[in-house]
Each structure stands twice: as C-alpha cells, then as structure tokens.
Design a protein around this motif. Structure first.
Motif, PDB file in Angstrom:
ATOM      1  N   MET A   1      42.245  40.919  28.029  1.00 12.07           N
ATOM      2  CA  MET A   1      42.239  41.711  29.260  1.00 12.07           C
ATOM      3  C   MET A   1      43.627  42.302  29.492  1.00 12.07           C
ATOM      4  SD  MET A   1      41.112  40.541  33.127  1.00 12.07           S
ATOM      5  CE  MET A   1      39.417  40.227  32.656  1.00 12.07           C
ATOM      6  N   LYS A   2      43.656  43.573  29.901  1.00 10.99           N
ATOM      7  CA  LYS A   2      44.931  44.229  30.134  1.00 10.99           C
ATOM      8  C   LYS A   2      45.543  43.778  31.458  1.00 10.99           C
ATOM      9  CE  LYS A   2      43.852  48.404  27.493  1.00 10.99           C
ATOM     10  NZ  LYS A   2      43.694  49.877  27.534  1.00 10.99           N
ATOM     11  N   ILE A   3      46.878  43.906  31.541  1.00 10.59           N
ATOM     12  CA  ILE A   3      47.593  43.498  32.746  1.00 10.59           C
ATOM     13  C   ILE A   3      47.054  44.230  33.969  1.00 10.59           C
ATOM     14  CG2 ILE A   3      49.823  43.781  33.924  1.00 10.59           C
ATOM     15  CD1 ILE A   3      51.175  42.753  31.402  1.00 10.59           C
ATOM     16  N   LYS A   4      46.770  45.527  33.837  1.00  8.91           N
ATOM     17  CA  LYS A   4      46.279  46.277  34.995  1.00  8.91           C
ATOM     18  C   LYS A   4      44.919  45.757  35.456  1.00  8.91           C
ATOM     19  CE  LYS A   4      44.092  50.144  32.482  1.00  8.91           C
ATOM     20  NZ  LYS A   4      44.103  51.617  32.297  1.00  8.91           N
ATOM     21  N   GLU A   5      44.106  45.269  34.524  1.00 10.05           N
ATOM     22  CA  GLU A   5      42.786  44.725  34.862  1.00 10.05           C
ATOM     23  C   GLU A   5      42.909  43.365  35.540  1.00 10.05           C
ATOM     24  OE1 GLU A   5      40.262  46.790  31.204  1.00 10.05           O
ATOM     25  OE2 GLU A   5      41.202  44.822  30.918  1.00 10.05           O
ATOM     26  N   VAL A   6      43.896  42.583  35.081  1.00  7.86           N
ATOM     27  CA  VAL A   6      44.141  41.273  35.694  1.00  7.86           C
ATOM     28  C   VAL A   6      44.616  41.444  37.138  1.00  7.86           C
ATOM     29  CG1 VAL A   6      45.548  39.181  35.581  1.00  7.86           C
ATOM     30  CG2 VAL A   6      44.640  40.182  33.478  1.00  7.86           C
ATOM     31  N   ILE A   7      45.499  42.405  37.351  1.00  9.81           N
ATOM     32  CA  ILE A   7      45.994  42.682  38.709  1.00  9.81           C
ATOM     33  C   ILE A   7      44.840  43.105  39.616  1.00  9.81           C
ATOM     34  CG2 ILE A   7      47.429  44.233  40.095  1.00  9.81           C
ATOM     35  CD1 ILE A   7      49.404  44.282  37.713  1.00  9.81           C
ATOM     36  N   GLU A   8      43.973  43.952  39.113  1.00  6.25           N
ATOM     37  CA  GLU A   8      42.820  44.417  39.899  1.00  6.25           C
ATOM     38  C   GLU A   8      41.889  43.250  40.236  1.00  6.25           C
ATOM     39  OE1 GLU A   8      40.504  47.242  41.925  1.00  6.25           O
ATOM     40  OE2 GLU A   8      42.541  47.335  41.106  1.00  6.25           O
ATOM     41  N   GLU A   9      41.669  42.383  39.268  1.00  7.88           N
ATOM     42  CA  GLU A   9      40.805  41.220  39.494  1.00  7.88           C
ATOM     43  C   GLU A   9      41.400  40.294  40.549  1.00  7.88           C
ATOM     44  OE1 GLU A   9      39.697  37.170  37.116  1.00  7.88           O
ATOM     45  OE2 GLU A   9      39.527  39.030  35.961  1.00  7.88           O
ATOM     46  N   GLY A  10      42.687  40.008  40.400  1.00  9.04           N
ATOM     47  CA  GLY A  10      43.350  39.126  41.364  1.00  9.04           C
ATOM     48  C   GLY A  10      43.326  39.703  42.761  1.00  9.04           C
ATOM     49  N   LYS A  11      43.597  41.007  42.859  1.00  8.39           N
ATOM     50  CA  LYS A  11      43.573  41.690  44.163  1.00  8.39           C
ATOM     51  C   LYS A  11      42.211  41.561  44.820  1.00  8.39           C
ATOM     52  CE  LYS A  11      42.432  45.864  44.577  1.00  8.39           C
ATOM     53  NZ  LYS A  11      42.262  47.329  44.487  1.00  8.39           N
ATOM     54  N   ASN A  12      41.141  41.765  44.047  1.00  7.81           N
ATOM     55  CA  ASN A  12      39.787  41.707  44.598  1.00  7.81           C
ATOM     56  C   ASN A  12      39.410  40.305  45.052  1.00  7.81           C
ATOM     57  OD1 ASN A  12      39.372  44.441  44.176  1.00  7.81           O
ATOM     58  ND2 ASN A  12      38.488  44.154  42.136  1.00  7.81           N
ATOM     59  N   VAL A  13      39.797  39.303  44.265  1.00  7.95           N
ATOM     60  CA  VAL A  13      39.485  37.911  44.630  1.00  7.95           C
ATOM     61  C   VAL A  13      40.193  37.523  45.919  1.00  7.95           C
ATOM     62  CG1 VAL A  13      39.766  35.498  43.954  1.00  7.95           C
ATOM     63  CG2 VAL A  13      39.015  37.183  42.265  1.00  7.95           C
ATOM     64  N   LEU A  14      41.464  37.876  46.023  1.00  9.39           N
ATOM     65  CA  LEU A  14      42.220  37.540  47.233  1.00  9.39           C
ATOM     66  C   LEU A  14      41.684  38.298  48.439  1.00  9.39           C
ATOM     67  CD1 LEU A  14      45.913  37.383  45.929  1.00  9.39           C
ATOM     68  CD2 LEU A  14      44.289  35.511  46.237  1.00  9.39           C
ATOM     69  N   SER A  15      41.317  39.543  48.230  1.00  7.15           N
ATOM     70  CA  SER A  15      40.772  40.358  49.320  1.00  7.15           C
ATOM     71  C   SER A  15      39.480  39.753  49.851  1.00  7.15           C
ATOM     72  CB  SER A  15      40.524  41.786  48.827  1.00  7.15           C
ATOM     73  OG  SER A  15      39.973  42.583  49.857  1.00  7.15           O
ATOM     74  N   LYS A  16      38.609  39.299  48.954  1.00 11.32           N
ATOM     75  CA  LYS A  16      37.342  38.684  49.362  1.00 11.32           C
ATOM     76  C   LYS A  16      37.569  37.395  50.154  1.00 11.32           C
ATOM     77  CE  LYS A  16      34.557  40.563  45.588  1.00 11.32           C
ATOM     78  NZ  LYS A  16      33.862  40.267  44.307  1.00 11.32           N
ATOM     79  N   ASN A  17      38.722  36.770  49.933  1.00 15.91           N
ATOM     80  CA  ASN A  17      39.049  35.537  50.644  1.00 15.91           C
ATOM     81  C   ASN A  17      39.990  35.786  51.825  1.00 15.91           C
ATOM     82  OD1 ASN A  17      38.011  32.897  49.129  1.00 15.91           O
ATOM     83  ND2 ASN A  17      38.426  34.482  47.590  1.00 15.91           N
ATOM     84  N   ASN A  18      40.032  37.042  52.261  1.00 16.40           N
ATOM     85  CA  ASN A  18      40.779  37.438  53.463  1.00 16.40           C
ATOM     86  C   ASN A  18      42.263  37.114  53.393  1.00 16.40           C
ATOM     87  OD1 ASN A  18      38.367  38.347  54.809  1.00 16.40           O
ATOM     88  ND2 ASN A  18      37.854  36.189  55.145  1.00 16.40           N
ATOM     89  N   ILE A  19      42.838  37.218  52.205  1.00 19.06           N
ATOM     90  CA  ILE A  19      44.272  37.022  52.040  1.00 19.06           C
ATOM     91  C   ILE A  19      44.951  38.381  52.055  1.00 19.06           C
ATOM     92  CG2 ILE A  19      46.096  36.204  50.493  1.00 19.06           C
ATOM     93  CD1 ILE A  19      44.182  34.019  49.575  1.00 19.06           C
ATOM     94  N   GLU A  20      45.816  38.588  53.037  1.00 21.13           N
ATOM     95  CA  GLU A  20      46.483  39.876  53.200  1.00 21.13           C
ATOM     96  C   GLU A  20      47.549  40.087  52.132  1.00 21.13           C
ATOM     97  OE1 GLU A  20      47.965  39.993  57.172  1.00 21.13           O
ATOM     98  OE2 GLU A  20      45.966  39.995  58.093  1.00 21.13           O
ATOM     99  N   ASP A  21      48.029  41.331  52.039  1.00 18.37           N
ATOM    100  CA  ASP A  21      49.047  41.698  51.045  1.00 18.37           C
ATOM    101  C   ASP A  21      48.628  41.271  49.642  1.00 18.37           C
ATOM    102  OD1 ASP A  21      50.721  42.699  53.085  1.00 18.37           O
ATOM    103  OD2 ASP A  21      51.521  40.701  53.467  1.00 18.37           O
ATOM    104  N   ASN A  22      47.332  41.431  49.344  1.00 15.66           N
ATOM    105  CA  ASN A  22      46.789  40.876  48.105  1.00 15.66           C
ATOM    106  C   ASN A  22      47.364  41.527  46.849  1.00 15.66           C
ATOM    107  OD1 ASN A  22      44.867  43.299  48.069  1.00 15.66           O
ATOM    108  ND2 ASN A  22      44.152  42.168  49.875  1.00 15.66           N
ATOM    109  N   VAL A  23      47.717  42.818  46.916  1.00 13.38           N
ATOM    110  CA  VAL A  23      48.295  43.471  45.739  1.00 13.38           C
ATOM    111  C   VAL A  23      49.684  42.920  45.454  1.00 13.38           C
ATOM    112  CG1 VAL A  23      49.062  45.656  44.748  1.00 13.38           C
ATOM    113  CG2 VAL A  23      46.966  45.586  46.109  1.00 13.38           C
ATOM    114  N   ILE A  24      50.490  42.823  46.506  1.00 12.42           N
ATOM    115  CA  ILE A  24      51.856  42.297  46.357  1.00 12.42           C
ATOM    116  C   ILE A  24      51.833  40.868  45.836  1.00 12.42           C
ATOM    117  CG2 ILE A  24      53.954  41.650  47.620  1.00 12.42           C
ATOM    118  CD1 ILE A  24      53.310  43.975  49.551  1.00 12.42           C
ATOM    119  N   ILE A  25      50.955  40.051  46.427  1.00 12.52           N
ATOM    120  CA  ILE A  25      50.864  38.640  46.032  1.00 12.52           C
ATOM    121  C   ILE A  25      50.390  38.517  44.587  1.00 12.52           C
ATOM    122  CG2 ILE A  25      49.590  36.495  46.437  1.00 12.52           C
ATOM    123  CD1 ILE A  25      49.675  37.166  49.434  1.00 12.52           C
TER     124      ILE A  25
END
Length: 259
Positions: free
Chosen positions: A1-25
């Motif tokens: 998996m590419k780094i950009k895909e991992v970042i997108e996955e992490g962002k989506n998981v955190l967003s679904k769990n109502n964690i703000e600043d999910n891209v930065i985190i």
C-alpha cells in the motif's frame, strides 16, 4: 500500500471515530512509525509502505481510537519551541499554558531590573513550565520544579537533560518539603477540574493522570492551599496561577481572603 493510501485510510478511520484534526494526526503518527519528519511524507506519497510499518501504524491507530493520546504514543509534545518527552506519568503540556510562561517571563524581566538573580518555583505539573523558564532565563534564574509524584519528577529530570536546562527538583506535597525556602516567583498549573466532571471529559484527557487533574469537589482545593501557604514562601514577588475558564472570580475571592 502506498503512503498516500495509508494516510487516507487513517484519516477515514479517525474521522469515523469522531477524532478531530484527523489528517494532521494521521501524518504525525505515520511519520513517527517511519522515524521521519512529516515533510518526508509529502515527498514520498507514492512510496510503498512495508508490511511491518503498516502493522505498527494500524496498532497505533487503534490505540488512538481507544483513547490513548497521540503524545503518549509518540512520547513527544512541543511546548514553548522545545520538545518534551511525555508519558502517562505527566499531563500533556497544552498551548494555553504557554501564556503562563510568557506572563512569568514578563515579571522576571521586571524583577531582574531590581535583583541580580531571581528564584522561581514551578509548583505541581509536568515541569514544562520550569524547563521553559530555565531555557529562556539561563543563569539569571534559579529554577525549581516540585511535585508530589516521584514518577512525574523523573520525566521532568529527563526533559531537563534533554533541553540542556538547569532545573532543580523537590519531591513534595505542595509546600511540605519546601521548608523555609523563599522565591521571587511561584508559578503553578495545579489540578483544577471538579471531581464530578472528570468522567465527562474526552477519553484522551481521562487517560492523563487523575492526580494532576482532580481539583476536588469544587475544583478549588489546590488553589486554597497554594494561596494560603504561598505567602510564607514569596519574597517581594509574585504568585502566578493557571485557572479554569470559569474560576476567575472564585480564585480572585480566595486571593482577597488571604491578603
């Protein structure tokens, strides 16, 4: 998996769990796993992430979802332009507390015009205030950090060495082991959250040490003790306190009562 895909996955998981600043985190967490600066990710978005690093990233994402603060995972928090090691034994230094350091430095400047050297006590807390003051004041100030927790003081000692500052340490329940020492400035960010409110805080905050959060039934327990006892330990100087957003009038009244 590419780094950009991992970042997108992490962002989506955190967003679904109502964690703000999910891209930065997500970016900060992935940079930590890879042992690189965040800027590295921008340049290497198309690079493939190996299976071991992806597994570590997912494990840490799950820790975040379960309430572990990012700073306890990375063991790092920036404060006053310095990097601090943090773990579960200390509160995570917050940007709001930088105001306390800045105000203390203003009073130090004033006192240094009258005195050749000043003596400061950082009472309670992670030691971020003490280390920051020592960093900015150098040999113009003798800075002490005091806390009831020996484990918290170990973290302060580590950060003192890490940032090449010269803080001294006192393990003490407030002024109990301060003895007859007097200071030009006593600065404190004590526990000030009401006991019945702690369980309503975010999971991340609840995972910080309750000893450093719980200000008693009315949130004023430590202010009462500090204000009452500090007059015996301040010499021609100031008591500087961080307070909760709704505690201004209560603390002002305590100060008036102890004039």
């Amino acid at each position: 998996m590419k780094i950009k895909e991992v970042i997108e996955e992490g962002k989506n998981v955190l967003s679904k769990n109502n964690i703000e600043d999910n891209v930065i985190i997500t970016r900060e967490l992935l940079a930590f796993v890879l042992g690189v600066e965040k800027q590295y990710l921008v340049i290497h978005l198309e690079d493939e992430l190996n299976a071991e690093d992806y597994k570590k990233f997912k494990e840490n994402i799950n820790k975040l979802i379960n309430g572990k603060p990012l700073q306890y995972i990375t063991n790092n928090q920036e404060f006053m332009g310095l990097n601090f090691f943090v773990n579960e034994n200390v509160l995570i230094p917050q940007p709001d507390t930088e105001i306390i350091v800045e105000e203390t430095l203003k009073k130090c400047k004033e006192l240094l015009l009258k005195n050749g050297k000043i003596k400061i006590l950082d009472l309670c807390g992670s030691g971020a205030i003490a280390v920051s003051l020592s960093n900015f004041l150098g040999d113009k100030a003798e800075v002490f950090a005091s806390d009831i927790s020996a484990k918290a003081l170990e973290v302060v000692k580590y950060n003192n060495e890490k940032n090449n500052t010269n803080v001294r340490f006192i393990e003490s329940d407030l002024f109990e082991n301060i003895q007859e020492q007097k200071f030009n400035i006593i600065v404190s960010n004590p526990p000030y959250i009401r006991s019945d409110v702690i369980n309503e805080l975010s999971k991340q905050v609840q995972n910080e040490p309750h000893l450093a959060l719980d200000g008693g039934e009315d949130g004023l327990e430590f202010y009462k003790k500090i204000i009452e006892q500090s007059c015996n330990h301040i010499k021609n100087g100031y008591l500087i306190l961080e307070i909760g957003y709704d505690q201004k009038e209560d603390v002002k009244n305590l100060l008036k009562e102890n004039r």
